[in-house]
Structure formats: C-alpha cells, structure tokens
Design a protein around this motif. Sequence first.
Motif, short mmCIF file in Angstrom:
data_model
loop_
_atom_site.label_atom_id
_atom_site.label_comp_id
_atom_site.label_asym_id
_atom_site.label_seq_id
_atom_site.Cartn_x
_atom_site.Cartn_y
_atom_site.Cartn_z
N ASP A 105 77.37 60.25 85.23
CA ASP A 105 77.00 60.74 83.85
C ASP A 105 75.98 59.43 83.56
OD1 ASP A 105 76.74 60.98 81.46
OD2 ASP A 105 78.61 61.80 81.19
N ALA A 106 74.74 59.81 83.27
CA ALA A 106 73.68 58.93 83.15
C ALA A 106 74.10 58.26 81.64
CB ALA A 106 72.42 59.51 83.15
N THR A 107 74.92 58.94 80.86
CA THR A 107 74.89 58.38 79.51
C THR A 107 76.19 57.56 79.45
OG1 THR A 107 75.92 60.60 78.80
CG2 THR A 107 73.67 60.15 78.29
N THR A 108 77.23 57.72 79.97
CA THR A 108 78.37 56.79 80.09
C THR A 108 79.17 56.97 81.31
OG1 THR A 108 80.49 56.72 78.67
CG2 THR A 108 79.87 59.08 79.10
N ARG A 109 80.09 56.12 81.49
CA ARG A 109 80.66 55.95 82.81
C ARG A 109 81.78 56.97 82.79
NH1 ARG A 109 84.37 51.71 83.02
NH2 ARG A 109 84.29 51.38 80.86
#
Length: 164
Positions: free
Chosen positions: A55-59
């Motif tokens: 996920d590029a926005t969050t781990r």
Amino acid sequence: MNSSDSDLQIAGDLLEVQHLLRPAREHPVTVAEFVGLARTVAADRARWAPLVRYDATTRWYHRLLTGPGYEVWLLSWVPGQGSGAHDHGPSSGVLTVLDGELTERTDRGVRTLRAGAQRVFAPGYVHDVVNDSLEPAVSLHVYHPGLTDMPMRSAQCAPAAATV
C-alpha cells in the motif's frame, strides 16, 4: 586411560528413552522458542507470501497467527515507509526480515537488516524502522504478550538518518 576417554558410554537409541525427553510444547514460552517460531513461519513462504499486499499510502499489516499470550504479524513496507520512533509497551518481540531490507535506528546507532535478519527486543525498547531501499520489504513480528500498545516517541529517541 587418557584425558580424552570418558567413563560415560551411550548404548542403544537414546530416543527410545522417552522419560528423558521433554515433550514438545504446543506454544512457545521462551525467547529461544519465539525466535524459533519466527524462523519456522519465515521458512514457510507458501503460508505468508500470498497474503502480502503493498500500500503506497500506509504500511500494510496482517495478523497471521495468535496463541496464548502472543501474536504474529506480517508487515509490508514500500520504499520510504517507516514506523516512526516507538516502543511496544509491555510486549517483548522478535522482528524478522522476510524479503528486502529495512533500516533500524535506535539511540545506539543505525543497523541495516537484510532478509533473514532477526532482532529480539524487550519491553521499552525504542526504535524507528524504515525501508530506506528502492525495493519493497516484508517483515514478520512476534509479540509476547500480544501487542496492546505502541507508544510513539519523540524523534530524539532515535537518531536521524545519516546525510550523504
């Protein structure tokens, strides 16, 4: 009789002497057993690899396994993602890098953790973990007792990244 001789000799198959062997525990209770659990899960790629998401926005994270008093978590890290300086409250842990490379920063310095590396830590251990590489990474985390608290700490608790 020389000094390399011994009065003790083993006859027969020791594994047949069942009363001398401890029964295998169903669940880990010692640090060595938690490290062994992490290694066993890490070696079973078919068990965890299909679950990994990026996920590029969050781990991304997924609770993979639970037992009496412990949890096993699977995490993915795209380049640049980090945890921020934190500890794990009352939990001890084992961090195992499954794929890629992670950087751990503590007040004692910076350490690169490559696939197969393991870190064991006690309650109150403050660190910042980040994927400083150009490739995604995957890690496995065992917490005992299960993770109930992850207090964030000030940036002063973990050194900043080295500048080049």
